[in-house]
Design a protein around this motif. Structure first.
Motif, PDB file in Angstrom:
ATOM      1  N   GLU A 198       1.299   8.997   8.705  1.00 20.58           N
ATOM      2  CA  GLU A 198       1.754   7.489   9.061  1.00 20.58           C
ATOM      3  C   GLU A 198       1.509   6.592   7.819  1.00 20.58           C
ATOM      4  OE1 GLU A 198       3.341   6.921  11.753  1.00 20.58           O
ATOM      5  OE2 GLU A 198       3.193   8.852  12.625  1.00 20.58           O
ATOM      6  N   ASN A 199       1.047   7.186   6.864  1.00 19.09           N
ATOM      7  CA  ASN A 199       0.870   6.240   5.731  1.00 19.09           C
ATOM      8  C   ASN A 199       2.365   5.978   4.966  1.00 19.09           C
ATOM      9  OD1 ASN A 199      -2.024   5.911   5.497  1.00 19.09           O
ATOM     10  ND2 ASN A 199      -1.909   8.153   5.370  1.00 19.09           N
ATOM     11  N   PRO A 200       2.437   4.717   4.420  1.00 23.17           N
ATOM     12  CA  PRO A 200       3.751   4.694   3.721  1.00 23.17           C
ATOM     13  C   PRO A 200       4.126   5.198   2.343  1.00 23.17           C
ATOM     14  CG  PRO A 200       2.234   2.708   3.679  1.00 23.17           C
ATOM     15  CD  PRO A 200       1.895   3.708   4.722  1.00 23.17           C
ATOM     16  N   PHE A 246       0.385  15.808  -4.770  1.00 20.27           N
ATOM     17  CA  PHE A 246       0.731  14.942  -3.587  1.00 20.27           C
ATOM     18  C   PHE A 246      -0.185  15.655  -2.659  1.00 20.27           C
ATOM     19  CE2 PHE A 246       4.036  14.015  -6.376  1.00 20.27           C
ATOM     20  CZ  PHE A 246       4.132  12.929  -6.367  1.00 20.27           C
ATOM     21  N   ASP A 247      -1.328  15.380  -2.338  1.00 19.50           N
ATOM     22  CA  ASP A 247      -2.190  15.975  -1.269  1.00 19.50           C
ATOM     23  C   ASP A 247      -1.786  15.697   0.104  1.00 19.50           C
ATOM     24  OD1 ASP A 247      -3.520  13.473  -2.232  1.00 19.50           O
ATOM     25  OD2 ASP A 247      -4.785  13.818  -0.401  1.00 19.50           O
ATOM     26  N   HIS A 248      -1.769  16.609   0.833  1.00 20.30           N
ATOM     27  CA  HIS A 248      -1.363  16.670   2.288  1.00 20.30           C
ATOM     28  C   HIS A 248      -2.254  17.236   2.970  1.00 20.30           C
ATOM     29  CE1 HIS A 248       2.643  15.444   0.672  1.00 20.30           C
ATOM     30  NE2 HIS A 248       2.821  14.954   1.659  1.00 20.30           N
ATOM     31  N   HIS A 249      -2.403  17.187   4.589  1.00 19.46           N
ATOM     32  CA  HIS A 249      -3.381  17.808   5.425  1.00 19.46           C
ATOM     33  C   HIS A 249      -2.715  18.927   6.205  1.00 19.46           C
ATOM     34  CE1 HIS A 249      -6.022  17.590   9.428  1.00 19.46           C
ATOM     35  NE2 HIS A 249      -6.269  18.590   8.439  1.00 19.46           N
ATOM     36  N   PHE A 250      -3.093  20.194   5.524  1.00 16.68           N
ATOM     37  CA  PHE A 250      -2.311  21.548   5.971  1.00 16.68           C
ATOM     38  C   PHE A 250      -3.128  21.891   7.322  1.00 16.68           C
ATOM     39  CE2 PHE A 250      -0.427  21.546   2.070  1.00 16.68           C
ATOM     40  CZ  PHE A 250       1.026  22.220   2.098  1.00 16.68           C
ATOM     41  N   ILE A 251      -2.501  21.812   8.487  1.00 19.62           N
ATOM     42  CA  ILE A 251      -2.965  22.676   9.549  1.00 19.62           C
ATOM     43  C   ILE A 251      -2.723  24.007   9.704  1.00 19.62           C
ATOM     44  CG2 ILE A 251      -2.850  20.254  10.936  1.00 19.62           C
ATOM     45  CD1 ILE A 251      -0.691  21.586  12.597  1.00 19.62           C
ATOM     46  N   SER A 252      -2.005  24.348   8.821  1.00 18.44           N
ATOM     47  CA  SER A 252      -1.521  25.837   8.956  1.00 18.44           C
ATOM     48  C   SER A 252      -1.144  26.104   7.317  1.00 18.44           C
ATOM     49  CB  SER A 252      -0.337  26.593   9.838  1.00 18.44           C
ATOM     50  OG  SER A 252      -0.590  26.050  11.224  1.00 18.44           O
ATOM     51  N   GLY A 253      -1.313  27.334   7.006  1.00 23.50           N
ATOM     52  CA  GLY A 253      -1.294  27.380   5.507  1.00 23.50           C
ATOM     53  C   GLY A 253      -2.085  26.548   4.353  1.00 23.50           C
ATOM     54  N   ASN A 254      -1.732  26.574   3.170  1.00 25.48           N
ATOM     55  CA  ASN A 254      -2.572  26.001   2.195  1.00 25.48           C
ATOM     56  C   ASN A 254      -1.576  25.608   0.992  1.00 25.48           C
ATOM     57  OD1 ASN A 254      -2.868  27.848  -0.006  1.00 25.48           O
ATOM     58  ND2 ASN A 254      -3.699  28.822   1.724  1.00 25.48           N
ATOM     59  N   ILE A 262       5.106   1.058   9.879  1.00 25.69           N
ATOM     60  CA  ILE A 262       4.751   2.583  10.235  1.00 25.69           C
ATOM     61  C   ILE A 262       3.563   2.793  10.959  1.00 25.69           C
ATOM     62  CG2 ILE A 262       4.287   4.677   9.056  1.00 25.69           C
ATOM     63  CD1 ILE A 262       5.956   3.800   6.492  1.00 25.69           C
ATOM     64  N   ASN A 263       2.663   2.040  10.681  1.00 30.12           N
ATOM     65  CA  ASN A 263       1.381   2.401  11.614  1.00 30.12           C
ATOM     66  C   ASN A 263       1.086   1.238  12.676  1.00 30.12           C
ATOM     67  OD1 ASN A 263       0.075   4.038   9.818  1.00 30.12           O
ATOM     68  ND2 ASN A 263      -0.263   2.731   8.141  1.00 30.12           N
ATOM     69  N   GLY A 264       2.103   0.393  12.839  1.00 34.41           N
ATOM     70  CA  GLY A 264       1.822  -0.500  13.788  1.00 34.41           C
ATOM     71  C   GLY A 264       0.881  -1.460  13.784  1.00 34.41           C
ATOM     72  N   LEU A 265       0.415  -2.464  14.620  1.00 35.43           N
ATOM     73  CA  LEU A 265      -0.412  -3.446  14.318  1.00 35.43           C
ATOM     74  C   LEU A 265      -1.874  -3.131  14.453  1.00 35.43           C
ATOM     75  CD1 LEU A 265       1.522  -6.295  16.059  1.00 35.43           C
ATOM     76  CD2 LEU A 265       1.129  -6.147  13.741  1.00 35.43           C
ATOM     77  N   ASN A 269       0.694  -1.231   0.023  1.00 37.20           N
ATOM     78  CA  ASN A 269      -0.095   0.081  -0.046  1.00 37.20           C
ATOM     79  C   ASN A 269       0.910   1.284   0.074  1.00 37.20           C
ATOM     80  OD1 ASN A 269      -3.059  -0.396   0.210  1.00 37.20           O
ATOM     81  ND2 ASN A 269      -2.295  -2.103   1.326  1.00 37.20           N
ATOM     82  N   PHE A 270       2.138   1.067  -0.437  1.00 38.01           N
ATOM     83  CA  PHE A 270       2.883   2.347  -0.456  1.00 38.01           C
ATOM     84  C   PHE A 270       2.552   3.287  -1.597  1.00 38.01           C
ATOM     85  CE2 PHE A 270       6.003   1.072   2.144  1.00 38.01           C
ATOM     86  CZ  PHE A 270       7.207   2.012   2.335  1.00 38.01           C
ATOM     87  N   ASP A 271       2.133   4.431  -0.881  1.00 38.29           N
ATOM     88  CA  ASP A 271       1.614   5.714  -1.811  1.00 38.29           C
ATOM     89  C   ASP A 271       0.364   5.648  -2.267  1.00 38.29           C
ATOM     90  OD1 ASP A 271       4.397   7.231  -1.905  1.00 38.29           O
ATOM     91  OD2 ASP A 271       5.083   5.483  -2.957  1.00 38.29           O
TER      92      ASP A 271
END
Length: 785
Positions: free
Chosen positions: A183-185, A124-132, A369-372, A46-48
């Protein structure tokens, strides 16, 4: 009704506590092992895939002169695609930058950034908590950081607008965006995104950036490949001035495009100079098979012990059927018992899996990365998994036990011994898998040990390479001479490429008789290069800084001499109307262990940006401390970046080392589960034969005779397992070894020792019970007769 089924199941659990514990422990070990490997396999596959529209994102890269696929593409490509490729919705470039010093107040942090252009976050979408994403990198001195890095630098993630200084010049950068750490690979892993200076060359043979494109909706990879073919024909081909027809030029391998879907980058065959080492699809499938084997072995334990106890439960079945219980109810009853055992095993397995995870990550350096148990989804998957295993494990015993006829049972005509053949088959199957895993583990470790000492055509030991020696600038020669004063240093050389390094040079060479030139892998260094790196001179001489004509001198490898058809008179041959051959060295491997050495040309050049150092004695630790001190004394901004050549080759074996450690780790678990089942079966068999043992002892049988009698049957089963597993393991390992140019021989001693080891483990497992039974007083076992 269900309550009644559960009550009876719990009663059976208490009545046969020892066998229930064996069942639970075996299943829990199998489940725990499968949780760990299964989670790792899920992560690798499930990488990327978490990026929005990941199926529409591709990477475009190139190859030059039959040198294999690069992960990077030409600088000019991005603009060409944006202007001339309607198949591309948006394109972006990424640069893998060196580790940089980041200054906050009086503190210094070493961070490995990712250089990106302004369109990166649109693909490549990312979750911005500040800015955009639209404005984050709009200005050249803006940067984006993750919440993890923000907390590391400032102790809070509310850092929008803060200033940090980066690099040798302590250039100020403004934090224009903060991204929630994912935490996604992904192969694009970083905590710092910096704008790149797009100093792109118009030369199609230059490749600095990683080119990513997001295809327009409804457009396929094949559509993009057709567009790239037009670009190659209309734009690339004319710049080569090759003088040959286009089809011949294409077939010559001078230039080619590669399109790789984003979700295939991590597991597909690696490309040169990729962002990360990547995974291995074959290893993923191997680990998946190991997971299945662990579960099968654990389920076999359950089936074996359940059917072995059929004699004990036969009367229960007869009485319940005589009282009107249907076969369907009996099947549900036994399946309920199986599922309850499986759920208890699931609960135990959850705890064991955390221990296995720690051991797995410690042994293999592979991280989850995500643990079990990172969310409800995984919890539901594991719960459902436990239910399925319980049903599968209980199906055969349920149908078998419920098939008894009450008349035969109550007249004592039921014979359960006929099912012994099936139980024997299951035992053989268990140990066949376990022994095959033992053999595979040993052969993998033998191969890794062989690769560590394999002759690659040059002396790769004790050579340290400073990869960022270009930062020395005007101090380069003085720094080299300073290092040569240390008694651990034998020689030192400035160069542009070393074996197993992260650079590539290709030159085209031809003799005056040849119509077309041949692209040769090219290594470039000064007059101390051959001695420092350890190349073996077979003929001719080395470079000399005292001979002015050596600025156009060449040293070829044996295969390069053959490729250029120079025969036995290579020395003195003129190439390319200027170069002349002065020496021949032995072929050497510089890519890894899975390919034949390629033809190589070595050119003299004193302007190398890497500094290689050959050490002598056992003073590595002392010299590295000295090296770090001298580097810091120059007050260079970037930290020292060095590696040993033999360590670089070790890194090329990481996938194989992971495979070996994982197989060894889970082979131990498989052996333990198999022995656990064998122990339970031996305990039941011994219990059933107690009176026979008593009679034999009364008739004069010794303890050793009885032990041999009880162990005889199990010994035959393990011996059969050995005979089956040997050809199976040999075939699998022979196929695996075909991937290596340098490979060890499969020694028959491995199979013999593995067979004896399995036999010894099996004997240890059952001998304790056999000795206890054989040593018991026959009066105690026969008093009820």
């Amino acid at each position: 009704m269900l309550k009644n089924f559960i009550t009876i199941a719990l009663r059976q659990f208490r009545r046969n506590l020892s066998y229930s514990i064996i069942n639970i422990l075996g299943l829990s070990l199998g489940l725990a092992g499968s949780f760990v490997i299964g989670s790792w396999v899920w992560q690798e596959l499930n990488f990327d895939r978490h990026y929005q529209d990941s199926n529409r994102i591709h990477r475009v890269s190139v190859s030059f002169f039959n040198s294999g696929a690069f992960a990077r593409g030409p600088e000019i490509l991005n603009n060409v695609l944006a202007e001339q490729a309607p198949e591309v919705e948006i394109a972006t470039r990424v640069e893998n930058q060196r580790t940089k010093n980041v200054y906050v107040d009086d503190r210094t942090f070493e961070i490995a950034p990712l250089g990106v252009d302004s369109t990166f976050f649109k693909i490549f979408d990312h979750h911005f908590i500040s800015g955009n994403s639209e404005a984050a990198l709009a200005e050249p001195n803006n940067i984006v950081i993750s919440t993890d890095l923000a907390n590391k630098l400032f102790g809070t993630d509310e850092v929008y607008g803060n200033i940090v200084e980066i690099g040798e010049e302590k250039t100020p950068y403004t934090i224009s965006g903060v991204i929630l750490k994912s935490e996604n690979p992904t192969h694009l892993e970083t905590d710092l995104w910096m704008p790149i200076e797009l100093e792109g060359s118009d030369n199609w043979l230059s490749s600095q950036y990683f080119d990513y494109v997001k295809l327009s909706s409804g457009t396929s990879k094949e559509d993009l490949e057709r567009r790239l073919e037009l670009i190659r024909k209309d734009l690339v081909y004319p710049t080569f001035n090759s003088g040959m027809p286009y089809e011949d030029w294409v077939n010559s391998g001078n230039f080619g495009f590669y399109v790789k879907p984003l979700t295939d980058i991590h597991l597909d065959p690696p490309m040169k100079f990729d962002l990360q080492a990547g995974g291995n699809r074959a290893n993923v499938y191997v680990f998946l098979m190991v997971t299945i084997f662990l579960l099968v072995i654990a389920v076999i334990n359950f089936v074996n012990l359940s059917t072995a106890q059929s004699a004990k439960r036969a009367k229960e079945v007869g009485v319940r059927k005589a009282m009107g219980t249907s076969r369907k109810s009996l099947i549900i009853q036994y399946l309920t018992e199986s599922v309850l055992v499986s759920l208890v095993a699931l609960f135990v397995g959850v705890g064991l899996s955390e221990i296995f995870l720690i051991l797995f990550q410690s042994f293999t350096n592979e991280k989850l990365i995500n643990g079990l148990f990172s969310g409800w989804f995984f919890g539901m998957v594991y719960f459902g998994f436990g239910l399925v295993v319980g049903v599968l494990a209980g199906i055969y015993p349920a149908f078998y036990l419920s098939s008894f006829k009450p008349v035969d049972i109550l007249k004592s005509k039921i014979a359960v011994s006929g099912r012994g053949a099936f139980r024997n088959f299951l035992v053989v199957f268990q140990f066949t898998i376990s022994i095959a895993l033992i053999i595979c583990s040993v052969i993998v470790y033998n191969q890794l040990d062989y690769l560590r000492t394999a002759d690659l055509g040059f002396d790769r030991e004790n050579v340290l390479v400073i990869n960022n020696a270009d930062l020395l600038g005007e101090y380069r020669e003085a720094f080299k001479q300073k290092l040569l004063q240390h008694n651990a240093v034998k020689t030192a050389s400035f160069n542009k490429r070393t074996p197993a390094g992260q650079s590539l040079w290709l030159y085209v060479f031809k003799t005056k008789e040849m119509e077309r030139g041949i692209g040769l892998q090219t290594f470039i260094g000064d007059d101390q290069y051959l001695e420092t790196v350890g190349f073996r001179l077979l003929e001719g001489r080395n470079f000399s800084k005292e001979i002015a004509s050596d600025s156009t001198a060449l040293i070829l490898t044996e295969s390069a001499v053959k490729e250029l058809m120079l025969g036995d008179n290579a020395i003195g041959t003129e190439l390319n109307k200027g170069y002349h051959v002065i020496g021949v060295v032995s072929d050497f491997s510089f890519k890894g262990f899975d390919e034949k050495p390629e033809p190589v040309a070595i050119i003299q050049d004193t302007d190398g940006y890497r500094l290689s150092i050959r050490l002598q004695g056992n003073q590595e630790a002392e010299f590295i401390e000295y090296l770090n001190a001298e580097w810091q004394a120059l007050s260079l901004d970037d930290p020292l970046n060095y590696a040993f050549i033999d360590d670089n080759f070790e890194q090329l074996m990481e996938k194989e080392k992971t495979l070996g450690k994982t197989i060894a780790f889970f082979t131990s678990i498989a052996i333990f589960i198999s022995c656990l089942g064998l122990f339970g079966l031996a305990a039941f068999t011994t219990e059933q034969r107690q009176k026979e043992i008593g009679i034999r002892k009364v008739l004069g049988a010794s303890v050793s005779t009885v032990v041999l009698l009880l162990n005889k049957g199990f010994t035959k089963l393990v011996a059969i397992s050995v005979l089956i597993s040997v050809p199976l393991a040999w075939y699998l390992m022979d196929q695996w070894l075909q991937n290596f140019q340098y490979k060890t021989d499969i020694n028959i001693a491995i199979f013999i020792l593995s067979g004896f080891a399995a036999m010894f483990i099996a004997w240890l497992t059952v001998s304790y019970l056999s000795i206890v039974a054989a040593a018991a007083n026959p009066v105690d076992t026969l008093r009820n007769e």
